[in-house]
Design a protein around this motif. Structure first.
Motif, PDB file in Angstrom:
ATOM      1  N   VAL A   1      35.307  50.798  31.683  1.00  0.00           N
ATOM      2  CA  VAL A   1      36.140  50.174  32.723  1.00  0.00           C
ATOM      3  C   VAL A   1      37.033  51.238  33.365  1.00  0.00           C
ATOM      4  O   VAL A   1      37.220  51.251  34.593  1.00  0.00           O
ATOM      5  N   ALA A   2      37.555  52.144  32.567  1.00  0.00           N
ATOM      6  CA  ALA A   2      38.404  53.212  33.125  1.00  0.00           C
ATOM      7  C   ALA A   2      37.591  54.087  34.078  1.00  0.00           C
ATOM      8  O   ALA A   2      38.058  54.456  35.154  1.00  0.00           O
ATOM      9  N   ARG A   3      36.361  54.392  33.686  1.00  0.00           N
ATOM     10  CA  ARG A   3      35.516  55.244  34.538  1.00  0.00           C
ATOM     11  C   ARG A   3      35.216  54.527  35.863  1.00  0.00           C
ATOM     12  O   ARG A   3      35.368  55.112  36.939  1.00  0.00           O
ATOM     13  N   LEU A   4      34.837  53.266  35.781  1.00  0.00           N
ATOM     14  CA  LEU A   4      34.474  52.539  37.003  1.00  0.00           C
ATOM     15  C   LEU A   4      35.699  52.311  37.891  1.00  0.00           C
ATOM     16  O   LEU A   4      35.634  52.469  39.108  1.00  0.00           O
ATOM     17  N   SER A   5      36.813  51.938  37.289  1.00  0.00           N
ATOM     18  CA  SER A   5      37.981  51.585  38.110  1.00  0.00           C
ATOM     19  C   SER A   5      38.641  52.817  38.719  1.00  0.00           C
ATOM     20  O   SER A   5      39.424  52.695  39.658  1.00  0.00           O
ATOM     21  N   SER A   6      38.318  54.003  38.213  1.00  0.00           N
ATOM     22  CA  SER A   6      38.922  55.205  38.800  1.00  0.00           C
ATOM     23  C   SER A   6      38.113  55.724  39.992  1.00  0.00           C
ATOM     24  O   SER A   6      38.541  56.639  40.681  1.00  0.00           O
ATOM     25  N   ARG A   7      36.961  55.120  40.225  1.00  0.00           N
ATOM     26  CA  ARG A   7      36.141  55.566  41.376  1.00  0.00           C
ATOM     27  C   ARG A   7      36.741  55.078  42.686  1.00  0.00           C
ATOM     28  O   ARG A   7      37.080  53.897  42.828  1.00  0.00           O
ATOM     29  N   ASP A   8      36.833  55.965  43.668  1.00  0.00           N
ATOM     30  CA  ASP A   8      37.435  55.605  44.954  1.00  0.00           C
ATOM     31  C   ASP A   8      36.641  54.533  45.687  1.00  0.00           C
ATOM     32  O   ASP A   8      37.192  53.783  46.492  1.00  0.00           O
ATOM     33  N   ASP A   9      35.326  54.499  45.453  1.00  0.00           N
ATOM     34  CA  ASP A   9      34.491  53.555  46.205  1.00  0.00           C
ATOM     35  C   ASP A   9      34.361  52.202  45.510  1.00  0.00           C
ATOM     36  O   ASP A   9      33.616  51.343  45.962  1.00  0.00           O
ATOM     37  N   VAL A  10      35.092  51.983  44.420  1.00  0.00           N
ATOM     38  CA  VAL A  10      35.033  50.688  43.724  1.00  0.00           C
ATOM     39  C   VAL A  10      36.347  49.940  43.980  1.00  0.00           C
ATOM     40  O   VAL A  10      37.426  50.449  43.691  1.00  0.00           O
ATOM     41  N   ASP A  11      36.231  48.725  44.540  1.00  0.00           N
ATOM     42  CA  ASP A  11      37.439  47.943  44.854  1.00  0.00           C
ATOM     43  C   ASP A  11      37.895  47.073  43.689  1.00  0.00           C
ATOM     44  O   ASP A  11      39.064  46.694  43.613  1.00  0.00           O
ATOM     45  N   GLY A  12      36.951  46.725  42.837  1.00  0.00           N
ATOM     46  CA  GLY A  12      37.313  45.882  41.694  1.00  0.00           C
ATOM     47  C   GLY A  12      36.245  45.973  40.624  1.00  0.00           C
ATOM     48  O   GLY A  12      35.097  46.322  40.911  1.00  0.00           O
ATOM     49  N   VAL A  13      36.643  45.674  39.390  1.00  0.00           N
ATOM     50  CA  VAL A  13      35.693  45.697  38.261  1.00  0.00           C
ATOM     51  C   VAL A  13      35.669  44.305  37.639  1.00  0.00           C
ATOM     52  O   VAL A  13      36.721  43.676  37.459  1.00  0.00           O
ATOM     53  N   VAL A  14      34.461  43.822  37.346  1.00  0.00           N
ATOM     54  CA  VAL A  14      34.305  42.545  36.635  1.00  0.00           C
ATOM     55  C   VAL A  14      33.589  42.831  35.321  1.00  0.00           C
ATOM     56  O   VAL A  14      32.600  43.564  35.296  1.00  0.00           O
ATOM     57  N   VAL A  15      34.109  42.266  34.243  1.00  0.00           N
ATOM     58  CA  VAL A  15      33.466  42.410  32.927  1.00  0.00           C
ATOM     59  C   VAL A  15      32.990  41.023  32.500  1.00  0.00           C
ATOM     60  O   VAL A  15      33.800  40.084  32.461  1.00  0.00           O
ATOM     61  N   THR A  16      31.697  40.891  32.199  1.00  0.00           N
ATOM     62  CA  THR A  16      31.234  39.634  31.603  1.00  0.00           C
ATOM     63  C   THR A  16      31.176  39.831  30.095  1.00  0.00           C
ATOM     64  O   THR A  16      30.740  40.877  29.605  1.00  0.00           O
ATOM     65  N   HIS A  17      31.594  38.792  29.355  1.00  0.00           N
ATOM     66  CA  HIS A  17      31.913  38.981  27.930  1.00  0.00           C
ATOM     67  C   HIS A  17      31.904  37.613  27.256  1.00  0.00           C
ATOM     68  O   HIS A  17      32.237  36.597  27.874  1.00  0.00           O
TER      69      HIS A  17
END
Ligand SMILES: NC(=O)C[C@H](N)C(=O)O
Length: 372
Positions: A84-100
């Motif tokens: 999640v840290a890797r994905l959310s630190s990307r400039d081109d990602v506006d939001g992260v969703v985790v299914t769990h």
């Protein structure tokens, strides 16, 4: 750097939001088998079932696990936090969703809430009815989660849980019903907002939490046990945890954190042996308070335990583990104590929900906006 043309500026402005979906399994990806329901659907299948191609959002598929959450350990939680840290630190990602899976969603919400940095929101969701049931709730939850994560209104709101159109702060949330389609409640009793027709509306904010570093490579070797107090409980389970090499123990005390005399003796032995011990409550909400002696929370504190504020004991385990991961025992204990007095993560209502508005239609401002 090359200058960009006006046309490129317009194209950038119109670019659809991009949401990264991280799938880990749970009922949302489960289907019946001869030996009971098992997680099997991956991110691409979840995206297809939620018909997200109909929405003007780009969704990236990432798979981390295909597992029911009752099998997760610290290594899985650490892997989710790092990804999640890797994905959310990307400039081109506006939001992260985790299914769990919902069974231990509160633990994953805790590690994410404690380690998440930046403005990119993180929404955790899942389902209570398997993917192969005709009335499965997974696709709706996922669609709502993706649209919420993509919404500019969600930016800066940290880690949230979305279920059945309700948004809860990740820190302080608990699964309070086994099978209901809205199985979560927050210890503050408050919702952050609701999602209607795919649009989030917010009524509250949660105070920012102190940021802790991501789990180190040795995080998964930590042992933090959770022991519940009950009438007749002796020190056996606390002693067993200590003898098993526990680094930390969270005790779910009775009422306002009262472990009882026998357990207090075992707490003292554990503290003397170098275990970080915290006492919370087995009640749904509320803090452990130093009110009673004679086996109560006053004695637990004298024995060297820290008393927990209004935080679920399941989530407190992750706080202890992250503190122990990066600090000496003495530092971890000091940080835990200062955490207790800081009152962070509290949900503060800002507006009444629309159906609670007064007759003039005005929304009541109950607390100042405090998003940092
Ligand atoms: N509703 C669920 O997702 C429960 C499932 N057993 C899990 O936690 O993975």
């Amino acid at each position: 750097m090359t200058a960009i043309t006006q046309k490129e500026v317009l194209l950038l402005a119109e670019a659809p939001a991009r949401v990264a979906l991280l799938a880990t399994g749970g009922t949302i990806s489960s289907r019946a088998s001869a030996s009971g329901a098992r997680a099997q659907d991956r991110a691409e299948e979840l995206i297809a079932a939620a018909e997200l191609h109909r929405e003007s959002v780009e969704v990236e598929a990432h798979d981390l696990a295909v597992e029911n959450s009752f099998n997760f350990g610290f290594s899985d939680l650490a892997a989710i936090a790092r990804e999640v840290a890797r994905l959310s630190s990307r400039d081109d990602v506006d939001g992260v969703v985790v299914t769990h899976g919902t069974d231990t969603m509160e633990e994953t919400a805790a590690i994410l809430a404690l380690t998440h940095q930046g403005e990119t929101p993180v929404i955790i969701t899942g389902a209570q009815r398997s993917a192969d049931q005709s009335d499965t709730d997974g696709p709706r939850n996922l669609r709502d989660a993706v649209l919420t994560a993509a919404s500019p209104a969600t930016r800066g709101r940290g880690v949230m849980l979305l279920f059945a159109g309700t948004l809860h702060a990740g820190w302080g949330v608990r699964k309070h019903h086994t099978l209901a389609v809205q199985p979560f409640a927050h210890v503050s009793g408050g919702l952050l907002g609701r999602v209607q027709q795919g649009r989030p509306q917010y009524y509250a904010v949660s105070d920012p939490l102190p940021q802790l570093p991501l789990p180190s490579v040795s995080f998964e070797k930590l042992r933090v046990d959770l022991v519940m107090a009950y009438p007749g409980a002796d020190g056996l389970l606390i002693n067993a945890a200590r003898e098993a090499g526990a680094d930390g123990i969270v005790v779910a005390g009775q009422g306002a954190g009262n472990p009882g005399r026998s357990m207090v003796r075992a707490i003292e032995d554990a503290v003397q042996a170098g275990v970080l011990v915290a006492v919370g409550t087995r009640a749904f909400a509320g803090e452990a308070a130093p009110i009673y002696g004679g086996g109560g929370a006053v004695d637990a504190r004298t024995a060297g335990a820290s008393l927990l504020t209004d935080v679920p004991v399941t989530q407190a385990r992750l706080l202890l583990a992250l503190l122990l991961d990066h600090s000496s025992l003495a530092e971890a204990r000091a940080q835990l104590e200062s955490w207790q007095t800081s009152g962070r993560g509290v949900v503060r209502r800002q507006k009444k929900e629309p159906h609670m508005q007064d007759k003039s239609g005005a929304q009541w401002e109950l607390a100042p906006l405090n998003l940092q």
